[in-house]
Motif scaffolding. Structure first.
Motif, short mmCIF file in Angstrom:
data_model
loop_
_atom_site.label_atom_id
_atom_site.label_comp_id
_atom_site.label_asym_id
_atom_site.label_seq_id
_atom_site.Cartn_x
_atom_site.Cartn_y
_atom_site.Cartn_z
N VAL A 8 3.18 9.16 1.11
CA VAL A 8 2.19 8.72 2.09
C VAL A 8 2.89 8.79 3.43
O VAL A 8 3.96 8.19 3.61
N TYR A 55 0.51 3.22 -3.65
CA TYR A 55 -0.68 3.93 -3.21
C TYR A 55 -1.45 4.46 -4.42
O TYR A 55 -0.85 5.03 -5.34
N GLY A 66 0.80 -1.21 0.00
CA GLY A 66 0.00 0.00 0.00
C GLY A 66 0.84 1.27 0.00
O GLY A 66 0.45 2.27 -0.60
#
Length: 189
Positions: free
Chosen positions: A144, A130, A126
């Protein structure tokens, strides 16, 4: 790309969900760790307010947004969760090696206050991939930022007392990163 010009894009992770899940069925509707949808907008709004007060052009967005943006920096704010608790900490994700210097600068800035350490950069799928990265072209960085583990009681207590301050620290960092606004560092908490 949109025609609008911004210095910084700030997105509050998981904010606007589950309502926005109807509009973005192409990816799984992840509601984040318990409390994350409430906390990310607090940090995002504090950073946005401070940056705007110093003349920085900011687009403030929820987790899911339409369009593509060309900016100097794009920040996607999150808090991590872990089961069992206390197995994670703060972490940073980015799409390319170009962003590594900005990630190192955030680690240095936040790490001088944050007492619980960091996970390795891009330590999850993730973080590495992302979905929001595809919607931005960022000159200086697209990151992120997992501000800490919200499911760990010690980290939760530390974070809960500093959400506005974290926004001010993020504004300071972004101002330094893009060279606009001259935002001063917040007082230590």
């Amino acid at each position: 790309m949109t025609n609008a010009s911004y210095d910084v894009l700030i997105s509050a992770g998981h904010a606007g969900r589950p309502a926005s899940c109807v509009h973005f069925p192409r990816h799984k509707c992840n509601l984040g760790a318990a409390g994350e949808r409430e906390w990310t907008p607090i940090v995002a709004d504090a950073a946005t307010r401070t940056l705007r007060e110093h003349g920085v052009r900011v687009i403030r967005l929820p987790a899911d947004f339409a369009g593509k943006y060309r900016v100097d920096a794009a920040i996607f704010i999150h808090f991590d969760g872990s089961e069992p608790p206390c197995r994670s900490s703060a972490s940073i994700g980015y799409p390319s090696h170009h962003d590594a210097a900005a990630a190192a600068a955030w680690r240095k800035t936040y790490g001088s206050y944050w007492p619980y350490g960091f996970q390795p950069d891009n330590f999850t799928e993730g973080l590495r991939n992302y979905y929001g990265y595809k919607q931005v072209e960022a000159r200086d960085a697209a990151l992120v930022l997992e501000m800490g583990e919200i499911t760990c009681p010690r980290q939760h207590a530390w974070l809960a007392a500093r959400l506005q301050w974290e926004g001010a620290l993020l504004a300071y960092y972004l101002s330094q990163l893009i060279g606009v606004g001259n935002v001063p560092p917040p007082r230590r908490q």
